[in-house]
Design an enzyme around this catalytic site. Structure first.
Site, PDB file in Angstrom:
ATOM      1  N   ARG A 121      -5.432   5.558  -7.842  1.00  0.00           N
ATOM      2  CA  ARG A 121      -5.170   6.996  -7.911  1.00  0.00           C
ATOM      3  C   ARG A 121      -5.083   7.482  -9.358  1.00  0.00           C
ATOM      4  NH1 ARG A 121       0.010   7.473  -4.131  1.00  0.00           N
ATOM      5  NH2 ARG A 121      -0.270   9.717  -4.534  1.00  0.00           N
ATOM      6  N   LEU A 170       0.870  -1.162   0.000  1.00  0.00           N
ATOM      7  CA  LEU A 170       0.000   0.000   0.000  1.00  0.00           C
ATOM      8  C   LEU A 170       0.913   1.219   0.000  1.00  0.00           C
ATOM      9  CD1 LEU A 170      -2.719  -0.875   2.709  1.00  0.00           C
ATOM     10  CD2 LEU A 170      -2.971  -0.981   0.220  1.00  0.00           C
ATOM     11  N   ASP A 171       0.504   2.276  -0.664  1.00  0.00           N
ATOM     12  CA  ASP A 171       1.290   3.502  -0.640  1.00  0.00           C
ATOM     13  C   ASP A 171       1.425   4.013   0.791  1.00  0.00           C
ATOM     14  OD1 ASP A 171       1.392   3.408  -3.407  1.00  0.00           O
ATOM     15  OD2 ASP A 171      -0.354   4.698  -3.658  1.00  0.00           O
ATOM     16  N   LYS A 172       2.466   4.776   1.028  1.00  0.00           N
ATOM     17  CA  LYS A 172       2.734   5.297   2.369  1.00  0.00           C
ATOM     18  C   LYS A 172       1.494   5.913   3.002  1.00  0.00           C
ATOM     19  CE  LYS A 172       5.327   8.952   4.744  1.00  0.00           C
ATOM     20  NZ  LYS A 172       6.311  10.054   4.591  1.00  0.00           N
ATOM     21  N   THR A 195      -1.698   5.584   2.153  1.00  0.00           N
ATOM     22  CA  THR A 195      -2.942   4.811   2.052  1.00  0.00           C
ATOM     23  C   THR A 195      -3.027   3.909   3.275  1.00  0.00           C
ATOM     24  OG1 THR A 195      -2.913   4.809  -0.369  1.00  0.00           O
ATOM     25  CG2 THR A 195      -4.211   3.092   0.709  1.00  0.00           C
TER      26      THR A 195
END
Length: 315
Positions: free
Chosen positions: A236, A137-139, A141
């Site tokens: 995104r 997961l992105d930082k 998110t």
């Protein structure tokens, strides 16, 4: 000191006609395509027991084996970082990752990551690639991630992700009022000019995102997004490509578009939300050992809930 790597897999029938190195990159995503090409060139990759070239076109159904030496890299240290564990057994950990936590060390984030935390929680994870982390997961998110605790589980989970049988749903607040749900099918790759960003590009990897409307507000929409594929920044980029970028997204959101008549309190709340409004709320997969279908849900974090409350309270 080097680490010995022993991997094997069956080439899927859907890969027929593709180059071996391309297929290997998808079967073994923990290793770069260039490293896999080097292993093929040096004879450390066998296809049905034979050495072939990286450009060899596969038929599908072949058995690939890799026996290679991986040079030692910088040691990832264990760190006492709290974890929100939603499930665990001897094969799996399911983590509810908070926004702001980087998943694994990289340039600019050498420590303080989920990988550091996992190694502190279970030192045996050091024997697995990236401490058992099979997806990211992105930082900024938040939400659910699964971590493998054995090589068997790691292989199973990577296979399930490649086969698109891991069910992942996200809650996202986007700019603009959506009239209905839909599907975005657009290939994703590195942005041609900005290497920190992803973009819809003809040469990119296939990517599919499904979305449906959960709640509408003036100038905003809460949607449920379901991943069919799992590309970097997929939700995104896909939602931005249909002119509904995520609220707070620093890379793809652009300038926040606010109605003129918006109350000052709501304007301030939206302006102070400094991350993409994206939460991985539901995860479903097949247990690597039992074969049982398991699922988990995680409520939105407080900052996301506060943002929605402010929108609901606005006339």
């Amino acid at each position: 000191m080097t680490q010995q790597i022993h991997l094997n897999a069956r080439i899927p029938g859907t890969a027929a006609g593709r180059r071996l190195d391309q297929v290997l990159a998808e079967l073994f995503p923990d290793f770069s395509r260039s490293r896999l090409q080097q292993w093929v060139k040096s004879g450390q990759v066998l296809l049905d027991g034979a050495v072939v070239a990286a450009r060899h076109r596969v038929f599908g159904g072949e058995w690939v084996e890799i026996g290679a030496a991986l040079p030692a890299t910088g040691r990832v240290e264990a760190e006492d970082i709290p974890l929100d564990i939603r499930y665990q057994d001897d094969q799996l950990l399911v983590i509810n990752k908070p926004a702001g936590l980087v998943v694994h060390p990289a340039a600019g984030n050498p420590d303080g990551t989920l990988q550091n935390a996992l190694l502190h929680y279970d030192a045996t994870l050091a024997a697995l690639p990236r401490a058992g982390i099979v997806h990211r997961l992105d930082k900024d998110t938040s939400g659910l991630m699964v971590v493998a605790r054995s090589l068997t589980a790691h292989h199973s989970l990577v296979g399930q992700l490649q086969a698109r049988t891991v069910h992942r749903e996200y809650q996202a607040l986007v700019q603009g009022e959506m009239t209905a749900g839909g599907r975005v099918e657009a290939p994703l790759g590195r942005h041609p000019r900005d290497r920190l960003r992803m973009a819809v590009v003809a040469s990119g990897k296939p990517a599919v995102t499904h979305y449906r409307v959960l709640e509408r507000f003036a100038a905003f929409t809460l949607v449920l997004a379901r991943l069919e594929t799992g590309r970097t920044h997929q939700i995104r980029v896909h939602l931005a490509s249909i002119h509904h970028p995520l609220v707070g997204d620093p890379l793809y959101g652009g300038r926040l578009r606010l109605p003129r008549a918006i109350p000052e309190t709501l304007r301030q709340t939206l302006s102070e939300f400094r991350r993409q409004a994206l939460h991985a709320w539901r995860l479903q997969l097949c247990h690597p050992a039992s074969g049982e279908t398991l699922g988990w849900e995680a409520a939105m974090p407080e900052d996301f809930r506060g943002l929605l409350s402010a929108l609901r309270e606005t006339p």
